[in-house]
Motif scaffolding. Structure first.
Motif, PDB file in Angstrom:
ATOM      1  N   ASN A  26       0.630  -0.947  -0.112  1.00  0.00           N
ATOM      2  CA  ASN A  26      -0.076   0.002   0.036  1.00  0.00           C
ATOM      3  C   ASN A  26       0.902   1.275   0.044  1.00  0.00           C
ATOM      4  O   ASN A  26       0.605   1.993  -0.597  1.00  0.00           O
ATOM      5  CB  ASN A  26      -0.813  -0.090   1.027  1.00  0.00           C
ATOM      6  N   TYR A  27       1.959   1.383   0.825  1.00  0.00           N
ATOM      7  CA  TYR A  27       2.614   2.455   0.802  1.00  0.00           C
ATOM      8  C   TYR A  27       3.375   2.781  -0.440  1.00  0.00           C
ATOM      9  O   TYR A  27       3.396   3.620  -0.954  1.00  0.00           O
ATOM     10  CB  TYR A  27       3.883   2.139   1.969  1.00  0.00           C
ATOM     11  N   ARG A  28       3.868   1.574  -1.205  1.00  0.00           N
ATOM     12  CA  ARG A  28       4.527   1.646  -2.692  1.00  0.00           C
ATOM     13  C   ARG A  28       3.432   2.087  -3.427  1.00  0.00           C
ATOM     14  O   ARG A  28       4.014   3.219  -4.216  1.00  0.00           O
ATOM     15  CB  ARG A  28       5.128   0.444  -3.051  1.00  0.00           C
ATOM     16  N   ALA A  29       2.219   1.865  -3.356  1.00  0.00           N
ATOM     17  CA  ALA A  29       1.446   2.266  -4.506  1.00  0.00           C
ATOM     18  C   ALA A  29       1.239   3.734  -4.197  1.00  0.00           C
ATOM     19  O   ALA A  29       0.741   4.498  -5.080  1.00  0.00           O
ATOM     20  CB  ALA A  29      -0.065   1.581  -3.988  1.00  0.00           C
ATOM     21  N   ASN A  30       1.104   4.374  -3.023  1.00  0.00           N
ATOM     22  CA  ASN A  30       0.954   5.785  -2.809  1.00  0.00           C
ATOM     23  C   ASN A  30       2.240   6.620  -2.985  1.00  0.00           C
ATOM     24  O   ASN A  30       1.877   7.777  -3.410  1.00  0.00           O
ATOM     25  CB  ASN A  30       0.724   6.096  -1.237  1.00  0.00           C
ATOM     26  N   LEU A  31       3.423   6.028  -3.142  1.00  0.00           N
ATOM     27  CA  LEU A  31       4.741   6.617  -3.519  1.00  0.00           C
ATOM     28  C   LEU A  31       4.580   7.338  -4.790  1.00  0.00           C
ATOM     29  O   LEU A  31       4.954   8.502  -4.897  1.00  0.00           O
ATOM     30  CB  LEU A  31       5.706   5.708  -3.534  1.00  0.00           C
ATOM     31  N   THR A  32       3.897   6.923  -5.812  1.00  0.00           N
ATOM     32  CA  THR A  32       4.039   7.339  -7.281  1.00  0.00           C
ATOM     33  C   THR A  32       3.290   8.529  -6.984  1.00  0.00           C
ATOM     34  O   THR A  32       4.012   9.654  -7.742  1.00  0.00           O
ATOM     35  CB  THR A  32       3.530   6.298  -8.418  1.00  0.00           C
ATOM     36  N   VAL A  33       2.169   8.782  -6.567  1.00  0.00           N
ATOM     37  CA  VAL A  33       1.489  10.057  -6.526  1.00  0.00           C
ATOM     38  C   VAL A  33       1.908  10.943  -5.728  1.00  0.00           C
ATOM     39  O   VAL A  33       2.173  12.141  -6.150  1.00  0.00           O
ATOM     40  CB  VAL A  33      -0.087   9.637  -6.182  1.00  0.00           C
ATOM     41  N   PHE A  34       2.444  10.393  -4.476  1.00  0.00           N
ATOM     42  CA  PHE A  34       3.430  11.472  -3.355  1.00  0.00           C
ATOM     43  C   PHE A  34       4.470  12.222  -4.187  1.00  0.00           C
ATOM     44  O   PHE A  34       4.755  13.491  -3.986  1.00  0.00           O
ATOM     45  CB  PHE A  34       3.679  10.605  -2.203  1.00  0.00           C
ATOM     46  N   LEU A  35       5.066  11.377  -4.833  1.00  0.00           N
ATOM     47  CA  LEU A  35       6.514  11.717  -5.437  1.00  0.00           C
ATOM     48  C   LEU A  35       5.739  12.748  -6.618  1.00  0.00           C
ATOM     49  O   LEU A  35       6.806  13.891  -6.891  1.00  0.00           O
ATOM     50  CB  LEU A  35       7.417  10.889  -5.803  1.00  0.00           C
ATOM     51  N   ALA A  36       4.937  12.502  -7.341  1.00  0.00           N
ATOM     52  CA  ALA A  36       4.244  13.536  -8.301  1.00  0.00           C
ATOM     53  C   ALA A  36       3.769  14.753  -7.776  1.00  0.00           C
ATOM     54  O   ALA A  36       4.111  16.070  -8.489  1.00  0.00           O
ATOM     55  CB  ALA A  36       3.362  13.016  -9.214  1.00  0.00           C
ATOM     56  N   ASP A  37       3.297  14.953  -6.771  1.00  0.00           N
ATOM     57  CA  ASP A  37       2.729  15.794  -6.062  1.00  0.00           C
ATOM     58  C   ASP A  37       3.603  16.820  -5.262  1.00  0.00           C
ATOM     59  O   ASP A  37       3.539  18.188  -5.079  1.00  0.00           O
ATOM     60  CB  ASP A  37       1.648  15.199  -4.906  1.00  0.00           C
ATOM     61  N   PHE A  38       5.033  16.066  -4.843  1.00  0.00           N
ATOM     62  CA  PHE A  38       6.030  16.857  -4.163  1.00  0.00           C
ATOM     63  C   PHE A  38       7.150  16.976  -5.127  1.00  0.00           C
ATOM     64  O   PHE A  38       8.202  16.138  -4.819  1.00  0.00           O
ATOM     65  CB  PHE A  38       6.243  15.988  -2.930  1.00  0.00           C
ATOM     66  N   ALA A  39       7.103  17.626  -6.210  1.00  0.00           N
ATOM     67  CA  ALA A  39       8.242  17.562  -7.236  1.00  0.00           C
ATOM     68  C   ALA A  39       9.429  18.242  -6.468  1.00  0.00           C
ATOM     69  O   ALA A  39       9.601  18.953  -5.413  1.00  0.00           O
ATOM     70  CB  ALA A  39       7.924  18.594  -8.252  1.00  0.00           C
ATOM     71  N   ASP A  40      10.595  17.798  -6.756  1.00  0.00           N
ATOM     72  CA  ASP A  40      11.891  18.084  -6.243  1.00  0.00           C
ATOM     73  C   ASP A  40      12.093  18.010  -4.745  1.00  0.00           C
ATOM     74  O   ASP A  40      12.663  18.694  -3.799  1.00  0.00           O
ATOM     75  CB  ASP A  40      12.123  19.739  -6.695  1.00  0.00           C
ATOM     76  N   LEU A  41      11.316  16.918  -4.258  1.00  0.00           N
ATOM     77  CA  LEU A  41      11.388  16.718  -2.712  1.00  0.00           C
ATOM     78  C   LEU A  41      12.627  16.423  -2.219  1.00  0.00           C
ATOM     79  O   LEU A  41      13.571  15.827  -2.726  1.00  0.00           O
ATOM     80  CB  LEU A  41      10.614  15.250  -2.789  1.00  0.00           C
ATOM     81  N   ARG A  42      12.923  16.935  -1.088  1.00  0.00           N
ATOM     82  CA  ARG A  42      14.340  16.952  -0.534  1.00  0.00           C
ATOM     83  C   ARG A  42      14.037  16.965   0.940  1.00  0.00           C
ATOM     84  O   ARG A  42      13.344  17.869   1.655  1.00  0.00           O
ATOM     85  CB  ARG A  42      15.146  18.123  -0.999  1.00  0.00           C
ATOM     86  N   TYR A  43      14.616  15.933   1.790  1.00  0.00           N
ATOM     87  CA  TYR A  43      14.740  16.310   3.289  1.00  0.00           C
ATOM     88  C   TYR A  43      16.113  16.335   3.606  1.00  0.00           C
ATOM     89  O   TYR A  43      17.180  15.588   3.255  1.00  0.00           O
ATOM     90  CB  TYR A  43      14.174  14.664   3.738  1.00  0.00           C
ATOM     91  N   ASP A  44      16.545  17.441   4.139  1.00  0.00           N
ATOM     92  CA  ASP A  44      17.833  17.904   4.683  1.00  0.00           C
ATOM     93  C   ASP A  44      17.723  17.438   6.137  1.00  0.00           C
ATOM     94  O   ASP A  44      16.974  18.100   7.134  1.00  0.00           O
ATOM     95  CB  ASP A  44      18.223  19.343   4.564  1.00  0.00           C
ATOM     96  N   VAL A  45      18.718  16.439   6.752  1.00  0.00           N
ATOM     97  CA  VAL A  45      18.872  16.235   8.060  1.00  0.00           C
ATOM     98  C   VAL A  45      19.315  17.362   8.964  1.00  0.00           C
ATOM     99  O   VAL A  45      20.476  17.826   8.719  1.00  0.00           O
ATOM    100  CB  VAL A  45      19.547  14.883   7.928  1.00  0.00           C
ATOM    101  N   GLU A  46      18.556  17.378   9.888  1.00  0.00           N
ATOM    102  CA  GLU A  46      18.982  18.587  10.839  1.00  0.00           C
ATOM    103  C   GLU A  46      19.651  18.042  12.085  1.00  0.00           C
ATOM    104  O   GLU A  46      20.609  18.517  12.604  1.00  0.00           O
ATOM    105  CB  GLU A  46      17.682  19.377  11.308  1.00  0.00           C
ATOM    106  N   ASP A  47      19.039  16.739  12.707  1.00  0.00           N
ATOM    107  CA  ASP A  47      19.510  16.049  13.731  1.00  0.00           C
ATOM    108  C   ASP A  47      19.008  14.565  13.506  1.00  0.00           C
ATOM    109  O   ASP A  47      17.864  14.352  13.292  1.00  0.00           O
ATOM    110  CB  ASP A  47      18.990  16.789  14.733  1.00  0.00           C
TER     111      ASP A  47
END
Length: 142
Positions: free
Chosen positions: A59-80
């Motif tokens: 289910n998570y994998r099925a949602n990832l395609t839409v999530f990644l399309a909705d959040f273009a240039d997604l980036r998580y910068d680790v602060e801690d």
């Protein structure tokens, strides 16, 4: 019962590596690589009103395609990142361009809580982020 140390979950080093590998896969925008980092019975829990909970790798994998399309240039910068045994907390700065015409880059701080299984896969993730801040950045007049 046996020795409790033999039944212990991963150590902090394995937990840290699992979490950083997961974030690396998110930043690569590779849905298959992201899903490969989570367990079959993975629980993805959101505290934000805009987030969507999901259970299970498929289910998570099925949602990832839409999530990644909705959040273009997604980036998580680790602060801690704090890891202890099979648990970790990671503070991040997330940035993305929403799939909204004319929208600029949105930046929001948040925290993930993770539980990692003895196999080194993410078993549970709780995501804390401020959906009000995201809405404010999407519509500054609101």
């Amino acid at each position: 019962m046996g020795d409790p140390l033999l039944n212990a979950g991963p150590d902090a080093g394995l937990t840290r590596a699992a979490v950083l590998g997961y974030v690396e896969a998110l930043n690569a925008h590779d849905a298959d690589a992201i899903a490969a980092r989570v367990s079959e019975d993975f629980v993805n829990e959101h505290t934000s009103a805009m987030g969507r909970d999901v259970t299970g790798r498929a289910n998570y994998r099925a949602n990832l395609t839409v999530f990644l399309a909705d959040f273009a240039d997604l980036r998580y910068d680790v602060e801690d990142l704090v890891a202890e045994d099979d648990r970790a907390a990671l503070a991040y700065l997330m940035s993305f361009r929403p799939a909204v015409p004319g929208a600029g880059t949105v930046r929001v701080r948040g925290v993930f809580r993770f539980r990692v299984g003895p196999d080194g896969l993410i078993a549970h993730r709780v995501d804390y982020w401020d959906s009000g801040e995201v809405r404010r950045q999407l519509d500054p007049s609101a």
